[in-house]
Design an enzyme around this catalytic site. Sequence first.
Site, PDB file in Angstrom:
ATOM      1  N   LYS A   1      45.195  26.165  50.918  1.00 58.17           N
ATOM      2  CA  LYS A   1      44.835  26.500  52.299  1.00 58.17           C
ATOM      3  C   LYS A   1      45.045  28.001  52.568  1.00 58.17           C
ATOM      4  O   LYS A   1      44.176  28.656  53.135  1.00 58.17           O
ATOM      5  CB  LYS A   1      45.689  25.691  53.295  1.00 58.17           C
ATOM      6  CG  LYS A   1      45.545  24.189  53.147  1.00 58.17           C
ATOM      7  CD  LYS A   1      46.359  23.432  54.166  1.00 58.17           C
ATOM      8  CE  LYS A   1      47.858  23.633  54.059  1.00 58.17           C
ATOM      9  NZ  LYS A   1      48.468  23.143  52.786  1.00 58.17           N
TER      10      LYS A   1
ATOM     11  N   ARG B   1      50.263  19.659  61.844  1.00 63.18           N
ATOM     12  CA  ARG B   1      50.732  18.869  60.715  1.00 63.18           C
ATOM     13  C   ARG B   1      51.148  17.467  61.137  1.00 63.18           C
ATOM     14  O   ARG B   1      51.603  16.682  60.327  1.00 63.18           O
ATOM     15  CB  ARG B   1      51.938  19.555  60.126  1.00 63.18           C
ATOM     16  CG  ARG B   1      51.685  20.005  58.690  1.00 63.18           C
ATOM     17  CD  ARG B   1      52.930  20.595  58.267  1.00 63.18           C
ATOM     18  NE  ARG B   1      53.152  20.929  56.946  1.00 63.18           N
ATOM     19  CZ  ARG B   1      52.919  22.109  56.404  1.00 63.18           C
ATOM     20  NH1 ARG B   1      52.293  23.040  57.048  1.00 63.18           N
ATOM     21  NH2 ARG B   1      53.311  22.342  55.188  1.00 63.18           N
TER      22      ARG B   1
ATOM     23  N   ARG C   1      53.232  29.030  41.579  1.00 63.60           N
ATOM     24  CA  ARG C   1      52.946  30.011  42.646  1.00 63.60           C
ATOM     25  C   ARG C   1      54.006  31.112  42.694  1.00 63.60           C
ATOM     26  O   ARG C   1      55.198  30.852  42.538  1.00 63.60           O
ATOM     27  CB  ARG C   1      52.901  29.302  43.999  1.00 63.60           C
ATOM     28  CG  ARG C   1      52.808  30.293  45.160  1.00 63.60           C
ATOM     29  CD  ARG C   1      52.463  29.659  46.459  1.00 63.60           C
ATOM     30  NE  ARG C   1      53.194  28.448  46.739  1.00 63.60           N
ATOM     31  CZ  ARG C   1      52.844  27.587  47.692  1.00 63.60           C
ATOM     32  NH1 ARG C   1      51.777  27.818  48.414  1.00 63.60           N
ATOM     33  NH2 ARG C   1      53.560  26.510  47.904  1.00 63.60           N
TER      34      ARG C   1
ATOM     35  N   ARG D   1      57.719  17.129  49.701  1.00 64.49           N
ATOM     36  CA  ARG D   1      56.686  17.700  50.586  1.00 64.49           C
ATOM     37  C   ARG D   1      55.410  16.865  50.508  1.00 64.49           C
ATOM     38  O   ARG D   1      54.729  16.653  51.503  1.00 64.49           O
ATOM     39  CB  ARG D   1      56.407  19.155  50.199  1.00 64.49           C
ATOM     40  CG  ARG D   1      57.530  20.075  50.637  1.00 64.49           C
ATOM     41  CD  ARG D   1      57.435  21.422  49.981  1.00 64.49           C
ATOM     42  NE  ARG D   1      56.269  22.176  50.396  1.00 64.49           N
ATOM     43  CZ  ARG D   1      55.797  23.241  49.739  1.00 64.49           C
ATOM     44  NH1 ARG D   1      56.391  23.653  48.640  1.00 64.49           N
ATOM     45  NH2 ARG D   1      54.751  23.876  50.179  1.00 64.49           N
TER      46      ARG D   1
HETATM   47  P1  AP5 Z   1      48.173  28.234  48.384  1.00 63.96           P
HETATM   48  O1  AP5 Z   1      46.933  28.882  48.869  1.00 63.96           O
HETATM   49  O2  AP5 Z   1      49.462  28.974  48.557  1.00 63.96           O
HETATM   50  O3  AP5 Z   1      48.298  26.726  48.958  1.00 63.96           O
HETATM   51  P2  AP5 Z   1      48.643  26.208  50.401  1.00 63.96           P
HETATM   52  O4  AP5 Z   1      47.805  25.006  50.639  1.00 63.96           O
HETATM   53  O5  AP5 Z   1      48.593  27.309  51.413  1.00 63.96           O
HETATM   54  O6  AP5 Z   1      50.133  25.742  50.113  1.00 63.96           O
HETATM   55  P3  AP5 Z   1      51.471  25.832  50.931  1.00 63.96           P
HETATM   56  O7  AP5 Z   1      52.534  25.299  49.984  1.00 63.96           O
HETATM   57  O8  AP5 Z   1      51.707  27.204  51.496  1.00 63.96           O
HETATM   58  O9  AP5 Z   1      51.230  24.832  52.024  1.00 63.96           O
HETATM   59  P4  AP5 Z   1      52.251  24.071  52.748  1.00 63.96           P
HETATM   60  O10 AP5 Z   1      51.350  23.525  53.738  1.00 63.96           O
HETATM   61  O11 AP5 Z   1      53.123  23.099  52.094  1.00 63.96           O
HETATM   62  O12 AP5 Z   1      53.369  25.188  53.073  1.00 63.96           O
HETATM   63  P5  AP5 Z   1      53.657  25.968  54.407  1.00 63.96           P
HETATM   64  O13 AP5 Z   1      53.987  27.340  54.061  1.00 63.96           O
HETATM   65  O14 AP5 Z   1      52.589  25.702  55.402  1.00 63.96           O
HETATM   66  O15 AP5 Z   1      47.948  27.867  46.822  1.00 63.96           O
HETATM   67  C1  AP5 Z   1      48.972  27.294  46.053  1.00 63.96           C
HETATM   68  C2  AP5 Z   1      48.979  27.932  44.641  1.00 63.96           C
HETATM   69  O16 AP5 Z   1      47.794  27.542  43.940  1.00 63.96           O
HETATM   70  C3  AP5 Z   1      48.965  29.473  44.633  1.00 63.96           C
HETATM   71  O17 AP5 Z   1      49.721  29.903  43.543  1.00 63.96           O
HETATM   72  C4  AP5 Z   1      47.478  29.839  44.455  1.00 63.96           C
HETATM   73  O18 AP5 Z   1      47.313  31.088  43.797  1.00 63.96           O
HETATM   74  C5  AP5 Z   1      46.980  28.679  43.601  1.00 63.96           C
HETATM   75  N1  AP5 Z   1      45.614  28.266  43.904  1.00 63.96           N
HETATM   76  C6  AP5 Z   1      45.025  28.163  45.137  1.00 63.96           C
HETATM   77  N2  AP5 Z   1      43.751  27.694  45.032  1.00 63.96           N
HETATM   78  C7  AP5 Z   1      43.560  27.487  43.685  1.00 63.96           C
HETATM   79  C8  AP5 Z   1      42.444  26.996  42.921  1.00 63.96           C
HETATM   80  N3  AP5 Z   1      41.294  26.617  43.518  1.00 63.96           N
HETATM   81  N4  AP5 Z   1      42.576  26.922  41.580  1.00 63.96           N
HETATM   82  C9  AP5 Z   1      43.745  27.288  40.959  1.00 63.96           C
HETATM   83  N5  AP5 Z   1      44.831  27.761  41.634  1.00 63.96           N
HETATM   84  C10 AP5 Z   1      44.726  27.854  42.980  1.00 63.96           C
HETATM   85  O19 AP5 Z   1      54.955  25.169  54.941  1.00 63.96           O
HETATM   86  C11 AP5 Z   1      56.225  25.308  54.331  1.00 63.96           C
HETATM   87  C12 AP5 Z   1      57.240  24.526  55.156  1.00 63.96           C
HETATM   88  O20 AP5 Z   1      57.329  25.073  56.498  1.00 63.96           O
HETATM   89  C13 AP5 Z   1      56.927  23.040  55.371  1.00 63.96           C
HETATM   90  O21 AP5 Z   1      57.363  22.229  54.293  1.00 63.96           O
HETATM   91  C14 AP5 Z   1      57.696  22.770  56.676  1.00 63.96           C
HETATM   92  O22 AP5 Z   1      59.071  22.618  56.436  1.00 63.96           O
HETATM   93  C15 AP5 Z   1      57.480  24.049  57.467  1.00 63.96           C
HETATM   94  N6  AP5 Z   1      56.264  23.979  58.294  1.00 63.96           N
HETATM   95  C16 AP5 Z   1      55.152  24.755  58.168  1.00 63.96           C
HETATM   96  N7  AP5 Z   1      54.227  24.429  59.079  1.00 63.96           N
HETATM   97  C17 AP5 Z   1      54.762  23.406  59.808  1.00 63.96           C
HETATM   98  C18 AP5 Z   1      54.267  22.624  60.878  1.00 63.96           C
HETATM   99  N8  AP5 Z   1      53.035  22.810  61.379  1.00 63.96           N
HETATM  100  N9  AP5 Z   1      55.070  21.660  61.376  1.00 63.96           N
HETATM  101  C19 AP5 Z   1      56.310  21.466  60.897  1.00 63.96           C
HETATM  102  N10 AP5 Z   1      56.839  22.161  59.864  1.00 63.96           N
HETATM  103  C20 AP5 Z   1      56.064  23.120  59.311  1.00 63.96           C
END
Ligand code: AP5
Length: 224
Positions: free
Chosen positions: A19, A94, A133, A177
């Site tokens: 994402k 979420r 990552r 997660r």
């Molecule tokens: P990346 O683009 O970083 O993936 P992402 O979907 O953004 O993953 P996140 O882990 O950041 O999402 P998340 O939703 O769990 O975490 P967040 O920070 O929101 O890609 C991942 C990897 O793959 C990278 O290395 C990239 O280079 C690679 N890649 C990408 N596309 C690729 C492809 N097509 N092919 C190969 N490689 C590829 O949340 C973290 C924490 O914050 C949560 O667990 C929670 O505790 C809290 N939080 C955040 N938002 C909320 C909310 N709305 N409500 C409550 N708690 C929340």
Amino acid sequence: MASTYPVHLVLVGPPGAGKGTQAAQLESQFGLKQISSGDLFRENLKNQTELGELARTYIDRGELVPDNVTIAMVEDRIQRPDCAKGVIFDGFPRTLEQASALDEMLALQDSEIQLAPALVVSDDVIIDRMTGRRVCRNCGAVYHMCYNPPKAEGVCDICGGELYQRSDDLPETVRNRLFVYYKQTSPLIGYYYAKGLLVRVNADQPIGAVSREMVAAVRTVIDK
Ligand code: AP5
């Protein structure tokens, strides 16, 4: 029919689906602002704010930060002028409660969500992506050790900052997660489908191929 600005998109998908990677590309292509709730929490963690300290306890366990805290943070962020053209919501909403709060926030601005691209990818791929990552400590740029490596190991191509592994990308936390995603976040797929806003994108392809599908989907709502 194509929309006029502001345009609001919600990227739906499991952790590590890509994402953030896709949102960054859509931001530069369409001039919308990427708002990542995870990045907002990490910024607070870095600045050692009260919100950051609260969020840390949930993030390190792979649990969701409570809705009231998360909703208030995003509501505050989207008031800033850089969101005037529209927002790509990445990681928010979420829960169903967050989704209806977002609809209400946008309705107050006479706006709404125009599209909800859902990144579809298997669990095995997700685990591989999250454990490989690396993120820039300075500017937040995202890399993958195999699929999107930096030019020099451990160093950000964009700003020269140090790359690190997120504490919640360790294998035990990643599994929780994913569990939390299926339990609390996946109902959003039905929520946006029922509104006619859901478009599925095959995220199990190289980054460039996913981007092409994304851009084609977004072009159906942005005439650019
Ligand atoms: P990346 O683009 O970083 O993936 P992402 O979907 O953004 O993953 P996140 O882990 O950041 O999402 P998340 O939703 O769990 O975490 P967040 O920070 O929101 O890609 C991942 C990897 O793959 C990278 O290395 C990239 O280079 C690679 N890649 C990408 N596309 C690729 C492809 N097509 N092919 C190969 N490689 C590829 O949340 C973290 C924490 O914050 C949560 O667990 C929670 O505790 C809290 N939080 C955040 N938002 C909320 C909310 N709305 N409500 C409550 N708690 C929340």
